[in-house]
Design an enzyme around this catalytic site. Sequence first.
Site, PDB file in Angstrom:
ATOM      1  N   SER A 122       0.756  -1.257  -0.070  1.00 29.10           N
ATOM      2  CA  SER A 122      -0.029   0.056  -0.139  1.00 29.10           C
ATOM      3  C   SER A 122       0.947   1.363  -0.158  1.00 29.10           C
ATOM      4  CB  SER A 122      -1.005  -0.151   1.171  1.00 29.10           C
ATOM      5  OG  SER A 122      -0.153  -0.155   2.508  1.00 29.10           O
ATOM      6  N   GLN A 124       1.575   4.217   1.798  1.00 30.00           N
ATOM      7  CA  GLN A 124       1.548   4.347   3.393  1.00 30.00           C
ATOM      8  C   GLN A 124       2.534   5.339   3.925  1.00 30.00           C
ATOM      9  OE1 GLN A 124       3.966   0.791   5.070  1.00 30.00           O
ATOM     10  NE2 GLN A 124       2.846   0.089   3.315  1.00 30.00           N
ATOM     11  N   HIS A 126       4.462   5.997   8.121  1.00 33.57           N
ATOM     12  CA  HIS A 126       4.425   5.727   9.660  1.00 33.57           C
ATOM     13  C   HIS A 126       4.640   6.875  10.589  1.00 33.57           C
ATOM     14  CE1 HIS A 126       5.033   1.817   7.868  1.00 33.57           C
ATOM     15  NE2 HIS A 126       6.319   2.090   7.305  1.00 33.57           N
ATOM     16  N   LYS A 149       8.219   4.635  13.556  1.00 33.35           N
ATOM     17  CA  LYS A 149       8.686   3.613  12.724  1.00 33.35           C
ATOM     18  C   LYS A 149       9.519   4.139  11.456  1.00 33.35           C
ATOM     19  CE  LYS A 149       7.157  -0.599  10.190  1.00 33.35           C
ATOM     20  NZ  LYS A 149       6.183  -1.066   9.487  1.00 33.35           N
ATOM     21  N   GLU A 151      12.583   3.373   9.109  1.00 34.38           N
ATOM     22  CA  GLU A 151      12.919   2.229   8.567  1.00 34.38           C
ATOM     23  C   GLU A 151      13.972   2.447   7.413  1.00 34.38           C
ATOM     24  OE1 GLU A 151       9.271   0.926   7.394  1.00 34.38           O
ATOM     25  OE2 GLU A 151       9.098   1.251   5.289  1.00 34.38           O
ATOM     26  N   HIS A 288       5.453   6.173   1.156  1.00 31.90           N
ATOM     27  CA  HIS A 288       6.072   5.007   0.162  1.00 31.90           C
ATOM     28  C   HIS A 288       5.297   4.241  -0.057  1.00 31.90           C
ATOM     29  CE1 HIS A 288       6.680   3.979   4.431  1.00 31.90           C
ATOM     30  NE2 HIS A 288       6.757   2.924   4.192  1.00 31.90           N
ATOM     31  N   ARG A 307      -2.547   3.726   5.900  1.00 28.82           N
ATOM     32  CA  ARG A 307      -2.601   3.389   4.360  1.00 28.82           C
ATOM     33  C   ARG A 307      -3.680   4.383   3.696  1.00 28.82           C
ATOM     34  NH1 ARG A 307      -2.740  -1.112   7.451  1.00 28.82           N
ATOM     35  NH2 ARG A 307      -0.769  -2.637   6.903  1.00 28.82           N
ATOM     36  N   LYS A 313      -6.836  -3.258   2.311  1.00 22.40           N
ATOM     37  CA  LYS A 313      -6.957  -2.981   3.725  1.00 22.40           C
ATOM     38  C   LYS A 313      -7.794  -1.678   4.247  1.00 22.40           C
ATOM     39  CE  LYS A 313      -2.974  -6.130   4.949  1.00 22.40           C
ATOM     40  NZ  LYS A 313      -1.596  -5.997   5.471  1.00 22.40           N
TER      41      LYS A 313
END
Length: 432
Positions: A122, A124, A126, A149, A151, A288, A307, A313
């Site tokens: 998706s 999305q 964070h 989050k 990453e 991203h 998302r 979802k």
Amino acid sequence: MEIATVVKANGGCRRRLLRLKCSVKDYAWGTIGSDSLVYKVYTANCDDRIDSTTKRPYAELWMGTHESGPSYLEEDADGSSGVTLRSWIHENPESLGDRVLEKWGCDLPFLFKVLSVARPLSIQAHPDKVLAKKMHKAHPNLYKDDNHKPEMALAYTQFEALCGFIPLQELKSVIRAIPEIEELVGSEETNQVFCISEHDEEKVKSAVRTIFTLLMSAGPDTTKQIVFKLKRRLHMESQERHLTEKERLVLKLEKQYPNDIGVISAFFFNYIKLNPGEALYLGANEPHAYLFGECIEVMATSDNVVRAGLTSKPLDIQSLCSMLTYKLGFPEILKGTRIRPYITRYLPPFEEFEVDICDLPSGASTVFPSVPGPSLLLVIHGEGRMSTDASADEVSVGDVLFVPADTEIQLKSSSDLKLYRAGVNNRFLYSL
């Protein structure tokens, strides 16, 4: 079983490594069966004989302490098991080192993963720590924890992603070339982009926020109509010209996610192609979508995802549009720094984590020096022998090991060996 425990010997502390059994995720976007790197590592890690013709997707292998996918201590010789790494750390907090324990408490600050991506994830972002706390309190079933989050994805194969907003000049070209964007959000809004300078950062962010929010907030009927017009136009124009790489990507996304607003929003993002050994890092509130390929990923210990497209979802479009930083420009690509023979380090600007890759030819040796923080090791290829001052053991594909703080590791390969290490960022561990 070798256990990561503290043993008093001759007045000093010696530490052993802790073997782990890890959790797997079968998200729909994962690669099917034995074609998946996650499948290959997981089956070796869990010693299960899983049918190689299975149609189950193997999307992510989780290594760490997050409750949504915990790692467990390997079974003892008597068959006892069920102890999570997190509970073991709570009983042995000295294994984290003083600085980590003081900063993050009695838990690993990072989560380590292997990803096998067969179709796009998706669109999305964070949340940062402040927003994560609010979201977790308001919707604990959707947002499982209260942590941020950041990453980093380190490509194992060629790895494709959409990441961050394209530069202003490119955005102007997109709006000129893709009339469906103006039709969807209105000419008054799109014209704002042509009236501002890239040096006026706040006006740029404001204009992009307005256009992107209007686009993402379009109703389903309008979205369906506009996506259809875009697809029809690009198919017609492909008979007369070569479509751009981004246009070809958008048509591919439309096949996988028809009538999804994420199809059009892809024009707003940088299209990244990482070669094996290159890494991409993402801070909080940055949009991203991973598209295809296999990677090793590390992040702060969190599973919070907001998302807004390319998924079946639940969506939270308004939260995503309001939380983004709207920074424009191509993201930094890390190629790693050789820190010693056979070992390359990837150091993002986040305190929680870093990653080392060890590529060790057959018969060669190297050393991971002791550091004042914990590490996780993943063997992705080959075989070798791993030694500390307290133990020595054979390692091979699928082995995952917890390394306590202040533990030096000596490694000797018996075949070409590839190993990944995730640990706390050295800049934090050695900062004054």
